[in-house]
Write a protein that holds these residues in place. Structure first.
Motif, PDB file in Angstrom:
ATOM      1  N   PRO A 115       0.658  -1.336   0.013  1.00 38.13           N
ATOM      2  CA  PRO A 115      -0.035   0.279   0.007  1.00 38.13           C
ATOM      3  C   PRO A 115       1.037   1.283  -0.163  1.00 38.13           C
ATOM      4  N   ILE A 116       0.680   2.445  -0.760  1.00 34.67           N
ATOM      5  CA  ILE A 116       1.259   3.443  -0.647  1.00 34.67           C
ATOM      6  C   ILE A 116       0.274   4.720  -0.124  1.00 34.67           C
ATOM      7  N   ASP A 117       0.668   5.634   0.528  1.00 33.07           N
ATOM      8  CA  ASP A 117      -0.011   6.523   1.268  1.00 33.07           C
ATOM      9  C   ASP A 117      -0.466   7.713   0.108  1.00 33.07           C
ATOM     10  N   PRO A 118      -1.786   7.785  -0.361  1.00 33.99           N
ATOM     11  CA  PRO A 118      -1.787   8.883  -1.155  1.00 33.99           C
ATOM     12  C   PRO A 118      -1.440  10.158  -0.687  1.00 33.99           C
ATOM     13  N   ASP A 119      -1.426  10.624   0.557  1.00 26.81           N
ATOM     14  CA  ASP A 119      -1.050  11.863   1.085  1.00 26.81           C
ATOM     15  C   ASP A 119       0.358  12.234   0.588  1.00 26.81           C
ATOM     16  N   VAL A 134       2.120  10.717  -1.907  1.00 22.15           N
ATOM     17  CA  VAL A 134       1.863  11.094  -3.372  1.00 22.15           C
ATOM     18  C   VAL A 134       1.705  12.092  -3.578  1.00 22.15           C
ATOM     19  N   LEU A 135       0.616  12.938  -3.097  1.00 21.80           N
ATOM     20  CA  LEU A 135      -0.035  14.344  -3.454  1.00 21.80           C
ATOM     21  C   LEU A 135       1.283  15.297  -2.706  1.00 21.80           C
ATOM     22  N   GLY A 136       1.966  15.095  -1.837  1.00 23.80           N
ATOM     23  CA  GLY A 136       3.091  15.802  -1.414  1.00 23.80           C
ATOM     24  C   GLY A 136       4.194  15.679  -1.791  1.00 23.80           C
ATOM     25  N   ALA A 137       4.515  14.687  -3.059  1.00 23.99           N
ATOM     26  CA  ALA A 137       5.672  14.797  -3.855  1.00 23.99           C
ATOM     27  C   ALA A 137       5.435  15.399  -5.179  1.00 23.99           C
ATOM     28  N   LEU A 138       4.126  15.743  -5.321  1.00 20.32           N
ATOM     29  CA  LEU A 138       3.812  16.407  -6.604  1.00 20.32           C
ATOM     30  C   LEU A 138       4.350  17.826  -6.699  1.00 20.32           C
ATOM     31  N   ALA A 139       5.006  18.068  -7.679  1.00 19.27           N
ATOM     32  CA  ALA A 139       5.576  19.507  -7.821  1.00 19.27           C
ATOM     33  C   ALA A 139       4.290  20.353  -8.358  1.00 19.27           C
ATOM     34  N   THR A 140       3.335  19.719  -8.867  1.00 22.30           N
ATOM     35  CA  THR A 140       2.155  20.651  -9.282  1.00 22.30           C
ATOM     36  C   THR A 140       1.379  21.150  -8.447  1.00 22.30           C
TER      37      THR A 140
END
Length: 374
Positions: free
Chosen positions: A17-21, A23-29
């Motif tokens: 499982p990957i934490d969606p938060d 992933v969201l935090g890693a986005l440069a967008t």
């Protein structure tokens, strides 16, 4: 197991499982979530930086308090809600009270699990243009390098002879003529000083670089400013205390930010002048190194913002070019030198300018534990 008919190795059905938060935090967008009442419910770190406000400040704020009520964004939001599909607009001018005007592409998608909720993502179009412009500034600095070497030989040497001749004439001249000989000496000295300022462009020697605490650099420059040219200005410091050190040369970085803050102080109004110094960590910015396949990561952002009248639009495209200046007695070498030094550090200098909000941002590499650039 998932069978593979193409000869590829089977893939485990149950992945870790990957934490969606995360992933969201890693986005440069920049990404924000708006509920059915147009209140902001979620922002990622890139959106915090984009809107120049923390998540705690943005949470619960009406979208209309963040962007003007007549912004096309609201039409996109309604369209996404009605169509239940993603809508996008490219090349939109987004204007906010805090950030001025930016050119962006915006995508709005409905959040299926939450009726009326939508996800907005912002893609700023100007970053690649700014980096390209920075590379052009470096070429301009190289042209000044060759010119500085020529001037040192072809101008300084004859000027020393002219000045010496003027001093000899002064010994036998009457009072009226002595005024002219002193004028010759003063003008010769002024030209020599200008050439000496350009000598830094022709310095071929590599400079030492170590891990530098950028906050110590900014604090030193702020103290110099407050005791001199920036006495009339109120300084606002918005620092990220967890920022890692910069890979660079402390003295040259002091020179860079001394130039930028001096320019900001001169641009700020005499009454109510403000300079905001900001440091932040920005994910996802990498710059290709010319002539190689390597990339330099530029996560450290240092900003100098003033509330002056702004930079004339006709000068903005050439602002870092040598001899471009808005000052009556300026030489136009200060920002050219800033561009050169930042470029020598492997970084990028860029700016945004609107009335009452001009920001210069230096994007710099961070130092690793061994002192090298990350």
């Amino acid at each position: 197991m998932i069978a593979s008919s193409s000869g590829l190795r089977p893939v485990e059905a149950a992945l870790v499982p990957i934490d969606p938060d995360a992933v969201l935090g890693a986005l440069a967008t920049p990404v924000i979530v708006v509920d059915d009442g147009d209140h902001i419910r979620l922002v990622n770190p890139a959106a915090e930086q984009f809107f120049d406000a923390g998540a705690s400040v943005l949470a619960g704020v009406l979208l209309a308090d963040l962007v003007p009520a007549d912004s096309p964004i609201f039409a996109l939001v309604e369209q996404a809600r009605l169509s239940d599909g993603t809508v996008s607009e490219f090349g939109m001018h987004l204007e906010t009270p805090r950030l001025g005007q930016r050119l962006v592409s915006i995508s709005v998608a409905p959040l299926v699990e939450r009726p009326g909720h939508v996800v907005l993502s912002f893609h700023e179009l100007s970053l690649a243009q700014k980096i390209d412009r920075q590379l052009t500034h470096r070429h301009a600095a190289r042209s000044v390098t060759g010119m500085a070497a020529i001037l040192a030989h072809e101008v300084k040497n004859p000027l020393s002879g002219i000045r010496g001749a003027a001093q000899l004439l002064e010994q036998t001249a009457n009072e009226a003529d002595q005024e002219l000989t002193r004028l010759i000496c003063d003008e010769a000295d002024r030209i020599v000083a200008l050439v000496d300022r350009m000598d830094v462009f022709s310095d071929p020697h590599p400079f030492e670089q170590d891990a530098v605490n950028i906050h110590e650099v900014l604090e030193r420059v702020r103290k110099i400013a407050q005791n001199g040219f920036g006495k009339h200005v109120r300084f606002i410091e918005e620092y990220d205390p967890s920022l890692p050190p910069v890979r660079g040369n402390r003295d040259r970085l002091v020179q860079v930010f001394l130039n930028l803050i001096k320019n900001a102080a001169e641009a700020a109004p005499e009454e109510g002048g403000e300079i905001t110094l900001t440091t932040a960590y920005q994910h996802g910015i990498r710059l290709a190194v010319p002539g190689s396949d390597s990339r330099v990561h530029l996560p450290l952002v240092v900003s100098v913002q003033d509330n002056g009248a702004g930079i004339p639009e006709d000068l903005q495209a050439h602002l870092f070019d040598p001899f471009v200046t808005t000052k009556r007695n300026g030489t136009g070498l200060g920002l050219a030198l800033v561009a050169k030094i930042i470029g020598d550090h492997g970084g990028v200098i860029e700016f945004d300018s609107q009335p009452r909000r001009t920001v210069f941002r230096a994007l710099l590499p961070m130092a690793t534990r061994d002192g090298a650039a990350a």
